[in-house]
Design an enzyme around this catalytic site. Structure first.
Site, PDB file in Angstrom:
ATOM      1  N   ASP A  75      36.896  41.211  43.620  1.00 25.05           N
ATOM      2  CA  ASP A  75      38.256  40.699  43.723  1.00 25.05           C
ATOM      3  C   ASP A  75      39.076  41.736  44.506  1.00 25.05           C
ATOM      4  O   ASP A  75      38.622  42.847  44.767  1.00 25.05           O
ATOM      5  CB  ASP A  75      38.871  40.408  42.346  1.00 25.05           C
TER       6      ASP A  75
HETATM    7  C1  BGC Z   1      42.822  36.913  43.143  1.00 26.65           C
HETATM    8  C2  BGC Z   1      41.645  36.115  43.657  1.00 26.65           C
HETATM    9  C3  BGC Z   1      41.875  35.741  45.086  1.00 26.65           C
HETATM   10  C4  BGC Z   1      42.042  37.013  45.885  1.00 26.65           C
HETATM   11  C5  BGC Z   1      42.200  36.775  47.367  1.00 26.65           C
HETATM   12  C6  BGC Z   1      43.139  38.071  44.056  1.00 26.65           C
HETATM   13  O1  BGC Z   1      44.356  38.652  43.710  1.00 26.65           O
HETATM   14  O2  BGC Z   1      42.555  37.358  41.839  1.00 26.65           O
HETATM   15  O3  BGC Z   1      41.439  34.984  42.860  1.00 26.65           O
HETATM   16  O4  BGC Z   1      40.828  34.951  45.569  1.00 26.65           O
HETATM   17  O5  BGC Z   1      43.179  37.685  45.407  1.00 26.65           O
HETATM   18  O6  BGC Z   1      43.401  36.223  47.680  1.00 26.65           O
END
Ligand code: BGC
Length: 765
Positions: free
Chosen positions: A302
């Site tokens: 993540d």
């Molecule tokens: C979120 C993810 C997301 C990623 C990219 C993160 O803050 O937890 O679910 O896909 O950002 O935008």
């Protein structure tokens, strides 16, 4: 080193791969043709890997954010100059947040034409419930229990996003959560692993279609692995500490369902699980996902979650974090700069096996091949298609259909709904009634503000009544930008009098209240679950002058609605329904669509009950009706049950269940049938739900577990026999060693319209 352009030889031998660049077919037709590739992707990946330096392999494991203007680098994250330099060196395998064909093509061109090996980038984006044309937030869609519609919604999202140059979505989020305080419940399928698994499967199938190499499908990403939805106190990013039974029986099943559906990527998460950040968790990523479940796609971290292992207190520094994450099986680094800066050195120092790097790069290249990116790196980059496809009427139609199916009727006393179409004075009240942005929810990165159909606009389509609108009060003050905290109006009541005046003379008052779009979603935890700001006060002020209120809720999570249930004649849960929100709501209010949604999460009576969920354990001291006995598991001030249980939702018609028959075919097969009758005056749909209770087991089982459901449409007076088969999969469970077992014993089978149904039969297996 000599520049080798692999693409020419690779492209010429890939001519057999299917391509439908000029297709004008419908979404489903266009996506159903079979994969024609007979070439061996594994061999090609091997041959490319042999040509790659260690740094280039690590480069495949590096993902950068791309919020910049490609005509002149304007970074908002990280160092754009460095990113360009790395791109040209082949040290970037993926970009996220690039959008639009022109931008994607420009960046892809660097990877393909300026790097030594010309390996194309995989372009990721959060296509959560649509790209520019938005369907309802995932929690709302889940309330439809309509797997076909949910699949279609993902297909539409994929088609539109793919036309904008994107080939990989960070969806579906399949985290089970029982805690309405957690803002991200809006992005999941609710509290139940069975429903969650079915929906996870449908969403992956929708995004990926039957052929990943087509230009209108996206690689999906099951996230966040694992247990992110169990953050303590519902506070975002908080610690997770849960036992093996919950992990195996509640958290894992939807992830396993995405594997069954062929999901190509996984995302790990921000949380720690039982003391180990999941991004650095070998048990989850290697032992379970890659070894036990045989997942051969790749795992992306993540955002910054590798680096965050230092803040967790698990890694000494970013280098140590890279070592832990790579060894644990986290294949791609999203914006931690840990792999690109540290991994090659870690391999040379013997701290990370090169075999792990090869494995990660292999997984990433495999998915790129499957997407057809080696065949044509620009296959998602057709400007003409982008113009024709984005915002198509067919997408709006699909989003409207999904939005209507997502609405849940919570209360409808004396058939106040549907509204009469003529001769009525209708007062429409609430800032959210004219809000054209909040219905887009939190994940609206490619949708433009002010593009949703408001409730006001939707109701204006019905011209037979006199409609008067009054805002009453703002929910939020000022801009609610993605990165800012939402400022709620807690003081300004200056427009109350006007709304009260309008309500006084109305036959029916429709009040649209709830949360603005950015009040739920990532980092939007709340400690109160009432109507934010002065809305409750407004509601009670209106109630004093006119009790004939239809409350339409716009929100991204369960709310506490005791006062509302007690006082108001009609309540409609309309979530955040996306681009077509207002049309969907108006069509339901006016009876052109009979609501059939059922809650995917329990709605508590009080915040103190949270986490509250229907499939809880019995405890050693459940309620036993002994007079004057206080020593049972309960609260002194509120009963244990939720206000609206999981699976609950009304219709304008009524349904009767009868003739429940349960037949034990063998120790592991049970046939169940029930007769459903539409006993009301409207054609309508009902979600027939089957629950089981395993009375005693080596690991205790919940008081009820959903194990089957069917969406049935019936005309007035029509009846239908509905049949279910329970097999090992439904009757068994995971023990604390993670083995799936089926034990003999006593089971109750419940069938009905929600998780509280009393229609039941008992069997012994
Ligand atoms: C979120 C993810 C997301 C990623 C990219 C993160 O803050 O937890 O679910 O896909 O950002 O935008």
């Amino acid at each position: 080193m000599k520049k080798i352009n692999l693409l020419v030889p690779i492209m010429s031998c890939l001519i057999l791969l299917s391509s439908c660049q000029n297709s004008n077919k419908t979404i489903s037709e266009a996506r159903s043709s079979s994969v024609t590739s007979v070439l061996d992707i594994e061999q090609k990946v091997d041959s490319i890997l042999k040509l790659m330096t260690l740094e280039e392999k690590v480069g495949q494991m590096n993902q950068y954010n791309g919020f910049w203007d490609v005509t002149g680098p304007v970074p908002s994250q990280g160092n754009a100059a460095k990113k360009y330099e790395h791109l040209r060196k082949g040290y970037v395998g993926s970009m996220l947040n690039l959008r639009g064909v022109k931008t994607v093509r420009k960046i892809q061109k660097i990877a393909v034409e300026e790097t030594r090996l010309g390996i194309p980038l995989i372009i990721g984006f959060d296509v959560i419930h649509g790209y520019e044309t938005l369907s309802p937030i995932p929690l709302a869609e889940s309330a439809s229990w309509d797997l076909e519609a949910i699949k279609t919604s993902a297909e539409v999202a994929a088609e539109e996003a793919a036309a904008a140059g994107i080939n990989w979505t960070f969806a579906p989020m399949v985290d089970i959560s029982r805690d309405a305080r957690w803002g991200r419940v809006m992005e999941g399928a609710g509290e139940d692993p069975y429903l969650g698994s079915k929906i996870a499967f449908a969403r992956v199938k929708g995004f990926q279609g039957s052929d990943l190499s087509k230009h209108n499908t996206l690689a999906a990403c099951a996230k966040h692995f694992a247990a992110y939805g169990f953050a303590e106190s519902g506070r975002e990013y908080n610690t997770v500490d849960i036992g093996t039974s919950t992990l195996n029986n509640i958290v894992f099943p939807p992830f396993q369902a995405t594997i069954d559906a062929g999901v190509r990527t996984f995302m790990n998460a921000f949380n720690e699980l039982n003391g180990i950040p999941v991004t650095g968790n070998t048990y989850l990523q290697r032992d379970i996902l890659k070894d036990k479940w045989k997942f051969d796609g790749f795992v992306v971290s993540d955002w910054g979650s590798i680096e965050e292992m230092t803040a967790h207190g698990h890694a000494k520094d970013n280098k140590h974090a890279a070592e832990i994450a790579a060894n644990a099986g986290s294949d791609m680094d999203m914006e931690s700069y840990a792999y690109v800066n540290e991994l090659a050195a870690l391999v040379r120092e013997g701290k990370v096996k090169e075999a792990y790097i090869d494995d990660a790069a292999r997984r990433i290249l495999r998915v790129k091949f499957e997407l057809g990116l080696f065949e044509d790196p620009y296959k998602y980059c057709d400007e003409q298609r982008e113009k024709e496809v984005i915002g198509q009427q067919a997408f709006h139609d699909a989003c409207l259909d999904m939005a209507k199916k997502s609405i849940v009727l919570l209360k409808n006393q004396n058939q106040l709904l549907p509204l009469k179409k003529h001769g009525q004075k209708i007062a429409l009240i609430g800032a959210l009634a004219s809000d054209k942005t909040s219905p887009l929810g939190n994940w609206r990165t490619a949708a433009k503000d002010n593009t949703a159909v408001s409730v006001l606009e939707g109701m204006q389509v019905y011209t037979g009544n006199q409609l008067t609108y009054a805002k009453g009060a703002d929910v939020s003050i000022g801009q609610t930008k993605f990165v800012d905290e939402v400022k709620i109006n807690t003081t300004d009541k200056s427009e109350f009098p006007q709304a009260i005046a309008v309500a006084k003379t109305a036959d029916v008052v429709v009040m649209v209240l709830g949360e603005v779009g950015y009040q739920s979603g990532e980092a939007r935890s709340r400690t109160e679950l009432g109507l934010p700001g002065v809305q409750q006060e407004l509601l009670e002020a209106i109630y004093k002058v006119n009790k004939n209120i239809v409350l339409v809720l716009n929100n991204g999570r369960p709310l506490v609605l005791n006062w509302h249930q007690e006082h108001l004649p009609a309540i409609v849960e309309a979530w955040q329904l996306g681009t077509q929100s207002g049309n969907a709501i108006a069509q339901v209010l006016y009876g052109d669509y009979n609501p059939s949604g059922k809650l995917p999460m329990s709605f508590p009576r009080a915040l103190g009950q949270v986490p509250i969920y229907y499939n809880h354990k019995n405890t050693g001291r459940p309620l036993i009706p002994i007079p004057n006995n206080v020593f049972w598991s309960h609260y002194q001030d509120v009963e244990n049950t939720p206000l609206y249980p999981f699976g609950y939702g009304l219709s304008y018609t009524s349904f009767e269940y009868s003739e429940l028959q349960v037949k034990v075919v063998s120790d592991t097969e049970v046939n169940v049938s029930v007769t459903l009758k539409n006993s009301g005056k409207f054609t309508g749909k009902e979600v027939v739900q089957l629950y089981i209770k395993d009375h005693y087991a080596s690991v205790t089982r919940p008081v009820r577990e959903l194990k089957g459901f069917e969406l049935v449409s019936l005309n007035p007076n029509e009846s239908k026999k509905i049949e279910f088969t329970l097999s090992e999969k439904e009757l068994g469970f995971y023990d604390n060693q993670g083995n799936f077992i089926v034990e003999p014993g006593d089971f109750s089978i419940f069938v009905g319209g929600d998780s509280n149904t009393s229609l039941q039969s008992k069997i012994t297996l």
